[in-house]
Design a protein around this motif. Structure first.
Motif, PDB file in Angstrom:
ATOM      1  N   THR A   1       0.650  -0.932  -0.068  1.00 47.80           N
ATOM      2  CA  THR A   1      -0.343   0.070   0.321  1.00 47.80           C
ATOM      3  C   THR A   1       1.031   0.905   0.384  1.00 47.80           C
ATOM      4  O   THR A   1       0.101   2.322  -0.164  1.00 47.80           O
ATOM      5  CB  THR A   1      -0.788  -0.037   1.536  1.00 47.80           C
ATOM      6  N   SER A   2       2.479   1.044   0.512  1.00 43.73           N
ATOM      7  CA  SER A   2       2.858   2.247   0.094  1.00 43.73           C
ATOM      8  C   SER A   2       3.729   1.897  -0.721  1.00 43.73           C
ATOM      9  O   SER A   2       4.808   3.172  -0.636  1.00 43.73           O
ATOM     10  CB  SER A   2       4.029   2.239   1.785  1.00 43.73           C
ATOM     11  N   GLY A   3       3.883   1.784  -1.708  1.00 44.13           N
ATOM     12  CA  GLY A   3       5.088   1.180  -3.135  1.00 44.13           C
ATOM     13  C   GLY A   3       5.893   0.721  -2.807  1.00 44.13           C
ATOM     14  O   GLY A   3       6.706   1.003  -3.855  1.00 44.13           O
ATOM     15  N   THR A   4       6.035   0.013  -2.532  1.00 44.11           N
ATOM     16  CA  THR A   4       7.311  -0.856  -1.516  1.00 44.11           C
ATOM     17  C   THR A   4       7.110  -1.906  -2.825  1.00 44.11           C
ATOM     18  O   THR A   4       5.545  -2.643  -2.815  1.00 44.11           O
ATOM     19  CB  THR A   4       7.367  -0.981  -0.560  1.00 44.11           C
ATOM     20  N   TYR A   5       8.136  -2.627  -3.930  1.00 42.52           N
ATOM     21  CA  TYR A   5       7.567  -4.339  -4.243  1.00 42.52           C
ATOM     22  C   TYR A   5       7.338  -4.716  -3.163  1.00 42.52           C
ATOM     23  O   TYR A   5       8.357  -5.416  -1.568  1.00 42.52           O
ATOM     24  CB  TYR A   5       8.505  -4.261  -5.043  1.00 42.52           C
ATOM     25  N   LYS A   6       6.446  -6.347  -3.074  1.00 43.45           N
ATOM     26  CA  LYS A   6       6.812  -7.138  -2.354  1.00 43.45           C
ATOM     27  C   LYS A   6       6.414  -8.307  -3.383  1.00 43.45           C
ATOM     28  O   LYS A   6       6.488  -8.297  -4.660  1.00 43.45           O
ATOM     29  CB  LYS A   6       5.178  -7.287  -0.796  1.00 43.45           C
TER      30      LYS A   6
ATOM     31  N   PRO B   1      19.606  -1.041   1.110  1.00 44.59           N
ATOM     32  CA  PRO B   1      18.141  -2.391   0.451  1.00 44.59           C
ATOM     33  C   PRO B   1      17.131  -2.011   0.991  1.00 44.59           C
ATOM     34  O   PRO B   1      16.492  -1.177   2.670  1.00 44.59           O
ATOM     35  CB  PRO B   1      18.530  -3.324   1.014  1.00 44.59           C
ATOM     36  N   ASN B   2      15.666  -2.475   0.568  1.00 46.49           N
ATOM     37  CA  ASN B   2      14.361  -3.381   1.132  1.00 46.49           C
ATOM     38  C   ASN B   2      14.446  -4.266   1.744  1.00 46.49           C
ATOM     39  O   ASN B   2      15.193  -5.467   1.619  1.00 46.49           O
ATOM     40  CB  ASN B   2      13.090  -3.519  -0.227  1.00 46.49           C
ATOM     41  N   LEU B   3      14.254  -4.568   3.123  1.00 47.21           N
ATOM     42  CA  LEU B   3      14.107  -5.467   3.475  1.00 47.21           C
ATOM     43  C   LEU B   3      12.919  -5.840   4.065  1.00 47.21           C
ATOM     44  O   LEU B   3      12.194  -5.614   4.251  1.00 47.21           O
ATOM     45  CB  LEU B   3      15.458  -4.587   5.071  1.00 47.21           C
ATOM     46  N   TYR B   4      12.484  -7.516   4.766  1.00 46.41           N
ATOM     47  CA  TYR B   4      11.436  -8.231   4.516  1.00 46.41           C
ATOM     48  C   TYR B   4      11.647  -8.834   5.678  1.00 46.41           C
ATOM     49  O   TYR B   4      12.816  -9.811   6.048  1.00 46.41           O
ATOM     50  CB  TYR B   4      11.043  -8.788   3.255  1.00 46.41           C
ATOM     51  N   TRP B   5      10.987  -9.157   6.382  1.00 48.02           N
ATOM     52  CA  TRP B   5      10.768 -10.437   7.273  1.00 48.02           C
ATOM     53  C   TRP B   5       9.626 -11.007   6.949  1.00 48.02           C
ATOM     54  O   TRP B   5       8.566 -10.671   6.858  1.00 48.02           O
ATOM     55  CB  TRP B   5      10.580  -9.823   8.933  1.00 48.02           C
ATOM     56  N   TYR B   6       9.627 -12.887   7.083  1.00 53.23           N
ATOM     57  CA  TYR B   6       8.670 -13.811   6.194  1.00 53.23           C
ATOM     58  C   TYR B   6       8.871 -15.143   7.500  1.00 53.23           C
ATOM     59  O   TYR B   6       9.474 -14.353   8.632  1.00 53.23           O
ATOM     60  CB  TYR B   6       9.144 -14.621   4.859  1.00 53.23           C
TER      61      TYR B   6
ATOM     62  N   CYS C   1      15.276 -13.839   6.687  1.00 51.17           N
ATOM     63  CA  CYS C   1      14.799 -12.441   6.170  1.00 51.17           C
ATOM     64  C   CYS C   1      15.564 -12.569   5.029  1.00 51.17           C
ATOM     65  O   CYS C   1      15.960 -13.103   4.252  1.00 51.17           O
ATOM     66  CB  CYS C   1      16.317 -11.436   6.913  1.00 51.17           C
ATOM     67  N   ALA C   2      14.977 -11.491   4.204  1.00 54.16           N
ATOM     68  CA  ALA C   2      15.248 -11.709   2.699  1.00 54.16           C
ATOM     69  C   ALA C   2      15.415  -9.447   2.929  1.00 54.16           C
ATOM     70  O   ALA C   2      15.163  -9.102   3.364  1.00 54.16           O
ATOM     71  CB  ALA C   2      14.371 -11.821   2.314  1.00 54.16           C
ATOM     72  N   TRP C   3      16.418  -9.304   1.084  1.00 55.68           N
ATOM     73  CA  TRP C   3      16.088  -7.831   0.863  1.00 55.68           C
ATOM     74  C   TRP C   3      16.314  -7.933   0.105  1.00 55.68           C
ATOM     75  O   TRP C   3      16.087  -9.016  -1.273  1.00 55.68           O
ATOM     76  CB  TRP C   3      17.818  -7.925   0.712  1.00 55.68           C
ATOM     77  N   GLY C   4      16.498  -6.810  -0.841  1.00 55.98           N
ATOM     78  CA  GLY C   4      15.699  -6.209  -2.683  1.00 55.98           C
ATOM     79  C   GLY C   4      16.401  -5.143  -2.191  1.00 55.98           C
ATOM     80  O   GLY C   4      15.985  -4.434  -1.832  1.00 55.98           O
ATOM     81  N   THR C   5      16.153  -5.198  -4.328  1.00 54.58           N
ATOM     82  CA  THR C   5      16.643  -3.661  -4.165  1.00 54.58           C
ATOM     83  C   THR C   5      14.848  -2.706  -4.606  1.00 54.58           C
ATOM     84  O   THR C   5      13.876  -2.867  -4.579  1.00 54.58           O
ATOM     85  CB  THR C   5      17.356  -3.556  -5.912  1.00 54.58           C
ATOM     86  N   GLU C   6      14.791  -1.028  -5.083  1.00 54.13           N
ATOM     87  CA  GLU C   6      13.989  -1.083  -5.713  1.00 54.13           C
ATOM     88  C   GLU C   6      13.452  -1.161  -6.371  1.00 54.13           C
ATOM     89  O   GLU C   6      12.568  -0.280  -7.152  1.00 54.13           O
ATOM     90  CB  GLU C   6      13.927   0.915  -5.241  1.00 54.13           C
ATOM     91  N   TYR C   7      14.299  -1.747  -7.505  1.00 57.13           N
ATOM     92  CA  TYR C   7      13.859  -2.512  -8.873  1.00 57.13           C
ATOM     93  C   TYR C   7      13.053  -3.956  -9.373  1.00 57.13           C
ATOM     94  O   TYR C   7      13.440  -4.258  -8.568  1.00 57.13           O
ATOM     95  CB  TYR C   7      14.819  -2.103  -9.558  1.00 57.13           C
ATOM     96  N   SER C   8      11.956  -3.235  -9.934  1.00 53.64           N
ATOM     97  CA  SER C   8      10.461  -4.074  -9.844  1.00 53.64           C
ATOM     98  C   SER C   8      11.433  -5.982 -10.196  1.00 53.64           C
ATOM     99  O   SER C   8      10.328  -6.728 -10.650  1.00 53.64           O
ATOM    100  CB  SER C   8       9.603  -3.478 -10.475  1.00 53.64           C
ATOM    101  N   ASN C   9      12.540  -5.644 -11.256  1.00 55.89           N
ATOM    102  CA  ASN C   9      12.657  -7.043 -11.920  1.00 55.89           C
ATOM    103  C   ASN C   9      13.189  -7.583 -11.367  1.00 55.89           C
ATOM    104  O   ASN C   9      14.156  -8.438 -12.001  1.00 55.89           O
ATOM    105  CB  ASN C   9      13.578  -6.471 -13.161  1.00 55.89           C
ATOM    106  N   GLN C  10      13.393  -7.429 -10.222  1.00 59.09           N
ATOM    107  CA  GLN C  10      15.098  -7.867  -9.219  1.00 59.09           C
ATOM    108  C   GLN C  10      14.395  -8.249  -8.304  1.00 59.09           C
ATOM    109  O   GLN C  10      13.356  -8.443  -7.535  1.00 59.09           O
ATOM    110  CB  GLN C  10      16.167  -6.877  -8.665  1.00 59.09           C
ATOM    111  N   PRO C  11      14.784  -9.488  -8.019  1.00 59.52           N
ATOM    112  CA  PRO C  11      14.663 -10.855  -7.103  1.00 59.52           C
ATOM    113  C   PRO C  11      14.505 -10.183  -5.922  1.00 59.52           C
ATOM    114  O   PRO C  11      15.355  -9.714  -5.633  1.00 59.52           O
ATOM    115  CB  PRO C  11      15.035 -12.045  -7.390  1.00 59.52           C
TER     116      PRO C  11
END
Lengths: 116, 113
Positions: A98-103, B31-36, B91-101
């Motif tokens: 919802t904040s525009g980040t990719y998930k 990086p964008n960071l994620y917890w799953y 934990c995972a990291w990603g970029t601001e680019y939509s085409n990257q895993p």
């Protein structure tokens, strides 16, 4: 909302035979699709992705995947399975928060068992 | 090259105890960071994500919280663990680019007794 489905909980294949792990998707707009593999007690490893272009994409460890827009599918394939390919496989689709980040939305996983 | 580290690898905690799991990324900035959480070796549930220091978003209401005190550090916490908090945390990291895993750490297996 975007979603992916993996219709098979488990796939068994004999070593040396071709393998297919199925994934179907539901998205609005163009799909950004990914395949990952997970070995026991490890994180997910990226195998390949489809963003645009050629419908057959090649990835790591001899895996490839075929994007089919009319069937909304993105099946993972390998011409000749190895026992070491036995693992849990996940299909994923890119979504937006919802904040525009990719998930990424992951399927429920398919356990591949390659029999010697 | 970029790497992501999670620790500890395994953790056994009593119900009602606090929790702190740490994740750090090397070789990339902002990086964008994620917890799953992965239950029973199956599907992944996104718990939190972060696009920058101090910026945390929660995907599901729960007993857990997350913090990002530094650019490449992501922490998952709880004040009082519940039995239902058991699982495999990734934990995972990603970029601001939509085409990257996304790229994943090796996870923490948490067992609550």
């Amino acid at each position: 909302a975007q979603s992916v489905a993996q219709p098979e909980d488990q796939v068994n294949v004999a070593e040396g035979n071709p393998l297919t792990v199925k994934c179907t998707y539901s998205v609005s707009g163009n799909p950004y699709l990914f395949w990952y593999v997970q070995y026991p007690n490890r994180g997910l490893q990226f195998l390949l992705k489809y963003i645009t272009g050629d419908n057959l994409v090649k990835g790591s460890y001899g895996f490839e995947a075929e994007f089919n827009k009319s069937q909304t599918s993105f099946h993972l394939k390998k011409p000749s399975a190895l026992v070491s390919d036995s693992a849990l496989y996940f299909c994923a689709v890119r979504d937006m928060t919802t904040s525009g980040t990719y998930k990424y939305i992951f399927g429920t996983g398919t356990r591949l068992k390659v029999l010697a | 090259s970029q790497t992501i580290h999670q620790w500890p690898a395994t953790l056994v905690q009593p119900v009602g105890s606090p929790l702190s799991l740490e994740c750090t990324v090397e070789g990339t900035s902002n990086p964008n960071l994620y917890w799953y959480r992965q239950a029973a070796g199956r599907g992944l549930q996104l718990l939190f994500y972060s696009v920058g220091i101090g910026q945390i978003s929660s995907e599901v209401p729960q007993n857990l919280s997350a913090s990002r005190p530094q650019d490449r550090q992501f922490i998952l916490s709880s004040k009082k663990l519940l039995l239902s908090d058991s699982g495999f945390y990734l934990c995972a990291w990603g970029t601001e680019y939509s085409n990257q895993p996304q790229h994943f750490g090796d996870g923490t297996r948490l067992s609550i007794l």
